[in-house]
Motif scaffolding. Structure first.
Motif, PDB file in Angstrom:
ATOM      1  N   LYS A 176      -0.994 100.521  62.591  1.00 23.17           N
ATOM      2  CA  LYS A 176      -0.025 101.049  63.552  1.00 23.17           C
ATOM      3  C   LYS A 176      -0.396 102.469  63.941  1.00 23.17           C
ATOM      4  O   LYS A 176      -1.273 103.081  63.346  1.00 23.17           O
ATOM      5  N   THR A 177       0.357 102.999  64.880  1.00 23.10           N
ATOM      6  CA  THR A 177       0.066 104.334  65.386  1.00 23.10           C
ATOM      7  C   THR A 177       0.239 105.420  64.306  1.00 23.10           C
ATOM      8  O   THR A 177       1.068 105.273  63.412  1.00 23.10           O
ATOM      9  N   GLY A 178      -0.605 106.449  64.376  1.00 26.17           N
ATOM     10  CA  GLY A 178      -0.477 107.604  63.481  1.00 26.17           C
ATOM     11  C   GLY A 178      -0.931 107.381  62.051  1.00 26.17           C
ATOM     12  O   GLY A 178      -0.545 108.117  61.138  1.00 26.17           O
ATOM     13  N   GLN A 179      -1.777 106.370  61.829  1.00 25.95           N
ATOM     14  CA  GLN A 179      -2.209 106.048  60.464  1.00 25.95           C
ATOM     15  C   GLN A 179      -3.554 106.668  60.098  1.00 25.95           C
ATOM     16  O   GLN A 179      -4.140 106.315  59.076  1.00 25.95           O
ATOM     17  N   GLY A 180      -4.102 107.518  60.954  1.00 26.86           N
ATOM     18  CA  GLY A 180      -5.347 108.189  60.612  1.00 26.86           C
ATOM     19  C   GLY A 180      -6.598 107.400  60.965  1.00 26.86           C
ATOM     20  O   GLY A 180      -7.691 107.726  60.485  1.00 26.86           O
ATOM     21  N   LYS A 181      -6.490 106.388  61.825  1.00 29.38           N
ATOM     22  CA  LYS A 181      -7.677 105.597  62.179  1.00 29.38           C
ATOM     23  C   LYS A 181      -8.692 106.468  62.923  1.00 29.38           C
ATOM     24  O   LYS A 181      -9.869 106.507  62.574  1.00 29.38           O
ATOM     25  N   THR A 182      -8.189 107.175  63.947  1.00 28.91           N
ATOM     26  CA  THR A 182      -9.092 107.988  64.771  1.00 28.91           C
ATOM     27  C   THR A 182      -9.692 109.117  63.950  1.00 28.91           C
ATOM     28  O   THR A 182     -10.899 109.370  64.001  1.00 28.91           O
ATOM     29  N   VAL A 183      -8.848 109.768  63.176  1.00 32.64           N
ATOM     30  CA  VAL A 183      -9.328 110.920  62.420  1.00 32.64           C
ATOM     31  C   VAL A 183     -10.329 110.471  61.335  1.00 32.64           C
ATOM     32  O   VAL A 183     -11.317 111.149  61.063  1.00 32.64           O
ATOM     33  N   ALA A 184     -10.109 109.278  60.794  1.00 28.45           N
ATOM     34  CA  ALA A 184     -11.034 108.769  59.769  1.00 28.45           C
ATOM     35  C   ALA A 184     -12.392 108.429  60.376  1.00 28.45           C
ATOM     36  O   ALA A 184     -13.438 108.780  59.816  1.00 28.45           O
ATOM     37  N   SER A 230      -7.572  99.579  67.080  1.00 26.18           N
ATOM     38  CA  SER A 230      -6.435  98.913  67.717  1.00 26.18           C
ATOM     39  C   SER A 230      -5.129  99.080  66.942  1.00 26.18           C
ATOM     40  O   SER A 230      -5.129  99.092  65.714  1.00 26.18           O
ATOM     41  N   ASN A 231      -4.045  99.208  67.688  1.00 25.07           N
ATOM     42  CA  ASN A 231      -2.707  99.210  67.076  1.00 25.07           C
ATOM     43  C   ASN A 231      -2.121  97.810  67.029  1.00 25.07           C
ATOM     44  O   ASN A 231      -1.075  97.599  66.444  1.00 25.07           O
ATOM     45  N   ASP A 232      -2.785  96.901  67.698  1.00 26.81           N
ATOM     46  CA  ASP A 232      -2.226  95.560  67.854  1.00 26.81           C
ATOM     47  C   ASP A 232      -2.769  94.648  66.759  1.00 26.81           C
ATOM     48  O   ASP A 232      -3.919  94.230  66.789  1.00 26.81           O
ATOM     49  N   PRO A 242       0.593 101.412  56.607  1.00 27.89           N
ATOM     50  CA  PRO A 242       1.430 102.588  56.875  1.00 27.89           C
ATOM     51  C   PRO A 242       1.482 103.521  55.658  1.00 27.89           C
ATOM     52  O   PRO A 242       1.511 103.065  54.521  1.00 27.89           O
ATOM     53  N   TYR A 243       1.495 104.809  55.927  1.00 29.19           N
ATOM     54  CA  TYR A 243       1.624 105.788  54.835  1.00 29.19           C
ATOM     55  C   TYR A 243       3.008 105.673  54.211  1.00 29.19           C
ATOM     56  O   TYR A 243       4.000 105.452  54.918  1.00 29.19           O
ATOM     57  N   ASN A 244       3.078 105.860  52.892  1.00 32.37           N
ATOM     58  CA  ASN A 244       4.397 105.911  52.261  1.00 32.37           C
ATOM     59  C   ASN A 244       4.857 107.373  52.178  1.00 32.37           C
ATOM     60  O   ASN A 244       4.102 108.296  52.533  1.00 32.37           O
ATOM     61  N   ARG A 256      -0.358 119.915  52.815  1.00 30.25           N
ATOM     62  CA  ARG A 256      -1.643 120.559  53.149  1.00 30.25           C
ATOM     63  C   ARG A 256      -1.559 121.304  54.483  1.00 30.25           C
ATOM     64  O   ARG A 256      -2.076 122.389  54.638  1.00 30.25           O
ATOM     65  N   ARG A 257      -0.900 120.686  55.465  1.00 30.50           N
ATOM     66  CA  ARG A 257      -0.756 121.350  56.767  1.00 30.50           C
ATOM     67  C   ARG A 257       0.114 122.596  56.650  1.00 30.50           C
ATOM     68  O   ARG A 257      -0.185 123.643  57.213  1.00 30.50           O
ATOM     69  N   ALA A 258       1.253 122.409  55.946  1.00 36.76           N
ATOM     70  CA  ALA A 258       2.254 123.484  55.891  1.00 36.76           C
ATOM     71  C   ALA A 258       1.683 124.739  55.245  1.00 36.76           C
ATOM     72  O   ALA A 258       1.992 125.857  55.647  1.00 36.76           O
ATOM     73  N   ALA A 275       1.692 109.526  60.255  1.00 35.13           N
ATOM     74  CA  ALA A 275       1.425 110.942  59.948  1.00 35.13           C
ATOM     75  C   ALA A 275       1.699 111.789  61.179  1.00 35.13           C
ATOM     76  O   ALA A 275       2.192 112.912  61.079  1.00 35.13           O
ATOM     77  N   ARG A 276       1.407 111.224  62.360  1.00 32.71           N
ATOM     78  CA  ARG A 276       1.643 111.981  63.596  1.00 32.71           C
ATOM     79  C   ARG A 276       3.124 112.325  63.723  1.00 32.71           C
ATOM     80  O   ARG A 276       3.500 113.453  64.001  1.00 32.71           O
ATOM     81  N   GLN A 277       3.956 111.325  63.469  1.00 34.91           N
ATOM     82  CA  GLN A 277       5.395 111.535  63.589  1.00 34.91           C
ATOM     83  C   GLN A 277       5.882 112.575  62.562  1.00 34.91           C
ATOM     84  O   GLN A 277       6.689 113.440  62.886  1.00 34.91           O
TER      85      GLN A 277
HETATM   86  N1  LIG Z   1      -4.636 111.478  55.738  1.00 33.53           N
HETATM   87  C1  LIG Z   1      -4.387 112.409  56.663  1.00 33.53           C
HETATM   88  N2  LIG Z   1      -4.461 113.725  56.353  1.00 33.53           N
HETATM   89  C2  LIG Z   1      -4.202 114.661  57.286  1.00 33.53           C
HETATM   90  N3  LIG Z   1      -3.856 114.410  58.556  1.00 33.53           N
HETATM   91  C3  LIG Z   1      -3.770 113.113  58.934  1.00 33.53           C
HETATM   92  C4  LIG Z   1      -4.035 112.054  58.010  1.00 33.53           C
HETATM   93  N4  LIG Z   1      -3.865 110.878  58.652  1.00 33.53           N
HETATM   94  C5  LIG Z   1      -3.512 111.185  59.912  1.00 33.53           C
HETATM   95  N5  LIG Z   1      -3.463 112.517  60.086  1.00 33.53           N
HETATM   96  C6  LIG Z   1      -3.096 113.222  61.321  1.00 33.53           C
HETATM   97  O1  LIG Z   1      -2.092 112.457  61.974  1.00 33.53           O
HETATM   98  C7  LIG Z   1      -2.309 112.416  63.384  1.00 33.53           C
HETATM   99  C8  LIG Z   1      -2.512 110.977  63.836  1.00 33.53           C
HETATM  100  O2  LIG Z   1      -3.734 110.482  63.283  1.00 33.53           O
HETATM  101  P1  LIG Z   1      -4.729 109.544  64.125  1.00 33.53           P
HETATM  102  O3  LIG Z   1      -4.772 109.995  65.544  1.00 33.53           O
HETATM  103  O4  LIG Z   1      -6.004 109.444  63.404  1.00 33.53           O
HETATM  104  O5  LIG Z   1      -3.921 108.181  64.044  1.00 33.53           O
HETATM  105  P2  LIG Z   1      -4.294 106.768  64.643  1.00 33.53           P
HETATM  106  O6  LIG Z   1      -4.108 105.792  63.542  1.00 33.53           O
HETATM  107  O7  LIG Z   1      -5.616 106.816  65.305  1.00 33.53           O
HETATM  108  O8  LIG Z   1      -3.125 106.599  65.691  1.00 33.53           O
HETATM  109  P3  LIG Z   1      -3.162 106.001  67.191  1.00 33.53           P
HETATM  110  O9  LIG Z   1      -3.483 104.564  67.019  1.00 33.53           O
HETATM  111  O10 LIG Z   1      -1.778 106.237  67.684  1.00 33.53           O
HETATM  112  O11 LIG Z   1      -4.195 106.780  67.935  1.00 33.53           O
HETATM  113  C9  LIG Z   1      -3.506 113.310  63.655  1.00 33.53           C
HETATM  114  O12 LIG Z   1      -3.051 114.593  63.981  1.00 33.53           O
HETATM  115  C10 LIG Z   1      -4.243 113.331  62.317  1.00 33.53           C
HETATM  116  O13 LIG Z   1      -4.956 114.532  62.146  1.00 33.53           O
END
Ligand SMILES: Nc1ncnc2c1ncn2[C@@H]1O[C@H](COP(=O)(O)OP(=O)(O)OP(=O)(O)O)[C@@H](O)[C@H]1O
Length: 415
Positions: free
Chosen positions: A65-73, A187-189, A213-215, A225-227, A255-257
């Protein structure tokens, strides 16, 4: 009182300081470490590693799903791979990234990729599909020997997925004899894989990684870490991070939310000239962001999506959810009759309901029908009822119906 800077009376001259480095809370800030995704990073690494051994990397699908760190990983691992490539002659690497965006076709995706590789100019157009693919092969030939193509929102390509079939076979088919090419789809789908045509699945599908999804605990560590960098020491009261994490975990585990909530709570405190960020700021931030999310989502709803949503809202106000498709359909029929609008058949309405589920408006729970076979669905509203009613009431086509629903919801003590 003049502080010597000459801006004491300027409305921008807040004396309160909350943020140490606000940029850390922005969407594009790139974290250096992702300890919550160690396993996924290792799997990505194992899939990319063949590129370092003189063959193509595995094709890879990242789901979640969205915001799970796929792109950043994936960015994290590709950066490491590029760093490796720059220090060795064993790997000549080119990475091309693009997003399939809403409702792309293979044709448009090829055009996007060409533009991405060229780096300038307009997307090519006005030629047939094979000529567009040939143009893409020409561009790809100008790149390094090992090419990794990353396609975000790959599900948007829908049923016209020829390019996903062609690309991984380009070497074998003689289009790119001197190159190693692989595709990473994001993909989010979660159902996208099941809907891929068998030939694409066969050609493209080496491995997949699902990002669960992150717990709340994981979100807490991400936020901590961000704060630490983003806020001045001591301005966050103890409840703030756990509450942001809990709200985000209850929703999609994004994580985005969670980061947006924390950022918004900080801004609210600052705008109110308060020295600390408190629980009440997080609650206010949640209401603001939720409303914004619903408003933005609603703008992209089709009329029939809107009627389907209104039907579930109507059942929600009468406390009759989760509701089966049949029940929702009855409500839908009465709504379109009252509005004197075009009425769809039940199956089409179910498609709209499922699409509303994908867009985060509804919870669509699937139940297996046991020996009767197949699935049936139960729908309920996911967004906040009061905010949803308020936003729907702004549409003059349906405002009378919404006003009646507000009365029912009020009588039932729901708003
Ligand atoms: N494990 C993590 N540690 C630190 N920041 C994280 C982590 N996972 C996600 N983030 C942060 O959360 C935000 C969303 O992450 P990301 O864009 O990788 O999600 P995504 O799964 O690709 O979502 P989407 O499908 O909506 O693009 C980014 O700002 C990213 O830096």
């Amino acid at each position: 009182m003049d502080d010597g800077t000459g801006i004491a009376n300027n409305p921008y001259g807040s004396t309160v300081e909350i943020f140490a480095d606000e940029s850390v809370l922005k969407e594009d800030w790139q974290p250096e470490e992702l300890p919550e995704r160690e396993d996924e990073l290792e799997e990505i690494r194992n899939s990319l590693a063949p590129a370092t051994r003189g063959v193509n990397a595995h094709n890879l699908f990242l789901y979640g799903k969205t915001g799970q760190g796929k792109t950043v990983a994936i960015d994290h691992e590709l950066d490491l791979l590029k760093e490796f490539a720059s220090g060795t002659e064993k790997l000549e690497l080119s990475v091309v990234k693009t997003s399939a965006n809403n409702q792309s076709t293979s044709y448009q995706l090829a055009a996007h990729l060409i533009k991405e590789i060229r780096g300038t100019g307009k997307k090519p157009s006005g030629i047939d599909q094979q000529s567009m693919f040939d143009l893409l092969y020409d561009e790809l030939r100008s790149l390094n020997e090992t090419i990794i193509i990353v396609v975000d929102e790959i599900d948007s390509i829908g049923s016209n997925d020829d390019l996903l079939y062609e690309l991984p076979r380009a070497r074998k088919n003689g289009h790119l004899e001197d190159h190693w090419i692989s595709v990473i789809g994001i993909s989010n789908d979660l159902e996208f894989r099941d809907n891929l045509s068998p030939k694409v699945k066969d050609s493209l599908y080496d491995s997949e990684i699902e990002f669960a999804p992150y717990n709340a605990n994981q979100l807490t560590s991400i936020l901590e870490r961000r704060a630490e960098r983003a806020f001045i020491d001591g301005v966050l009261t103890d409840d703030v991070i756990p509450l942001c994490a809990a709200f985000a975990a209850q929703d999609e585990g994004s994580a985005r939310q969670a980061i947006r909530l924390l950022y918004k709570a900080g801004e609210i405190a600052l705008n109110n000239e308060q020295e600390t960020v408190e629980e009440s700021h997080v609650r206010e931030a949640r209401d603001i962001l939720e409303r914004k999310r619903i408003e933005e989502g609603m703008r992209s709803l089709t009329t029939q999506d809107q009627f389907a949503l209104l039907s579930v809202v109507a059942l929600e106000t009468a406390e009759e959810t989760p509701a089966r498709t049949r029940q929702v359909y009855q409500k839908y029929k009465s709504i379109v009759t009252r509005l004197d609008s075009n009425q769809l058949v039940e199956r089409r309405v179910r498609d709209h309901l499922q699409s509303l589920g994908m867009q985060g408006f509804l919870i669509a729970e699937t139940r297996n029908r046991g020996i009767q076979g197949g699935n049936h669905y139960r729908f309920e509203l996911k967004t906040d009822l009061e905010a949803t009613l308020e936003i729907l009431s702004e549409d003059s086509r349906i405002d009378e119906i919404v006003a009646d629903l507000v009365d029912i919801a009020t009588a039932n003590g729901l708003v």
